[in-house]
Design an enzyme around this catalytic site. Structure first.
Site, PDB file in Angstrom:
ATOM      1  N   HIS A  80      40.333  35.194  38.413  1.00 38.24           N
ATOM      2  CA  HIS A  80      39.294  36.156  38.796  1.00 38.24           C
ATOM      3  C   HIS A  80      39.176  36.256  40.313  1.00 38.24           C
ATOM      4  O   HIS A  80      39.077  37.364  40.872  1.00 38.24           O
ATOM      5  CB  HIS A  80      37.960  35.718  38.186  1.00 38.24           C
ATOM      6  CG  HIS A  80      36.799  36.557  38.615  1.00 38.24           C
ATOM      7  ND1 HIS A  80      36.533  37.796  38.068  1.00 38.24           N
ATOM      8  CD2 HIS A  80      35.830  36.342  39.540  1.00 38.24           C
ATOM      9  CE1 HIS A  80      35.462  38.306  38.634  1.00 38.24           C
ATOM     10  NE2 HIS A  80      35.020  37.445  39.529  1.00 38.24           N
ATOM     11  N   GLU A  81      39.205  35.121  41.003  1.00 39.38           N
ATOM     12  CA  GLU A  81      39.084  35.126  42.459  1.00 39.38           C
ATOM     13  C   GLU A  81      40.316  35.731  43.122  1.00 39.38           C
ATOM     14  O   GLU A  81      40.190  36.483  44.099  1.00 39.38           O
ATOM     15  CB  GLU A  81      38.852  33.697  42.975  1.00 39.38           C
ATOM     16  CG  GLU A  81      37.616  33.019  42.434  1.00 39.38           C
ATOM     17  CD  GLU A  81      36.355  33.819  42.638  1.00 39.38           C
ATOM     18  OE1 GLU A  81      36.272  34.550  43.658  1.00 39.38           O
ATOM     19  OE2 GLU A  81      35.441  33.722  41.800  1.00 39.38           O
ATOM     20  N   HIS A 120      40.174  39.461  43.229  1.00 37.94           N
ATOM     21  CA  HIS A 120      39.377  40.010  44.330  1.00 37.94           C
ATOM     22  C   HIS A 120      40.251  40.208  45.572  1.00 37.94           C
ATOM     23  O   HIS A 120      40.143  41.223  46.270  1.00 37.94           O
ATOM     24  CB  HIS A 120      38.219  39.062  44.674  1.00 37.94           C
ATOM     25  CG  HIS A 120      37.096  39.082  43.691  1.00 37.94           C
ATOM     26  ND1 HIS A 120      36.528  40.249  43.227  1.00 37.94           N
ATOM     27  CD2 HIS A 120      36.413  38.075  43.088  1.00 37.94           C
ATOM     28  CE1 HIS A 120      35.551  39.961  42.379  1.00 37.94           C
ATOM     29  NE2 HIS A 120      35.470  38.651  42.277  1.00 37.94           N
TER      30      HIS A 120
END
Length: 207
Positions: free
Chosen positions: A148-149, A152
């Protein structure tokens, strides 16, 4: 180049939008009568609003490390199984996402299960996880959080948020100045300038 164009376009749209509503609502003659060059003020607020947000973005890694107490991990010499797992997972996810430069990787002290990514570009990023993340999650969960990071970073979400912050800065700075001018004019009219520059006058320089 694409993001530079987007920055310029957003700046122009913000200035045009505020200018449009000032003319639509009939505020232009009133502001002009008060000696306010609202177009010049708009340009000033847009320039400084976006400049401030992009300076914050450039300093985001340093600020995050200082404020969160992030301890960086040497990717070539991870200490212990947990750090090796963290570095290996980030490296693998970056390779799959097409990120050529490995982000800085760190751990910050917190019992919360959390992680974040920041940085001005894909090749100048930071990924940090909380110490509590290792205690609460297994390897599969860690991969999910880090994935998820990394997304980004891949999608440039930090730049997107910076553009939104620049828009907000422009609106806040402009209407704060206009509001301070209106308050100052009201106080001057009531007190016949017996309060010096007036509360609004000083508010313009504090906001």
């Amino acid at each position: 180049m694409k993001r530079t164009f987007l920055l310029i376009a957003v700046n122009l749209l913000v200035v045009l939008t505020i200018s449009f509503f000032i003319n639509l609502l009939g505020f232009r003659p009133y502001l002009s009568s008060r000696g306010l060059d609202y177009r010049g003020l708009l340009v000033f607020c847009a320039a400084f609003g976006f400049m401030g947000s992009f300076i914050s973005l450039q300093l985001s890694r340093f600020t995050a490390k200082m404020s969160m107490g992030v301890q960086l991990i040497d990717p070539e010499r991870p200490d212990g199984e947990a750090e090796r797992l963290l570095v290996g997972t980030v490296r693998d996810l970056c390779r799959k996402a097409g990120i050529t430069t490995l982000p800085e990787i760190g751990v910050y002290p917190s019992s919360e299960v959390n992680a974040f990514a920041t940085g001005p570009s894909k090749n100048r990023a930071l990924v940090a996880v909380s110490s509590g993340l290792f205690q609460a999650m297994d390897e599969q969960g860690l991969v999910g959080v880090l994935g998820h990071e990394i997304s980004h970073i891949t999608n440039g979400d930090m730049v997107t948020m910076t553009l939104l912050q620049g828009v907000a800065n422009t609106f806040v700075m402009f209407f704060a100045r206009v509001g301070a001018m209106l308050i100052d004019g009201y106080l001057r009219g009531r007190d016949d300038e017996r309060r010096g520059g007036g509360l609004g006058y000083w508010g313009q320089y504090m906001l």
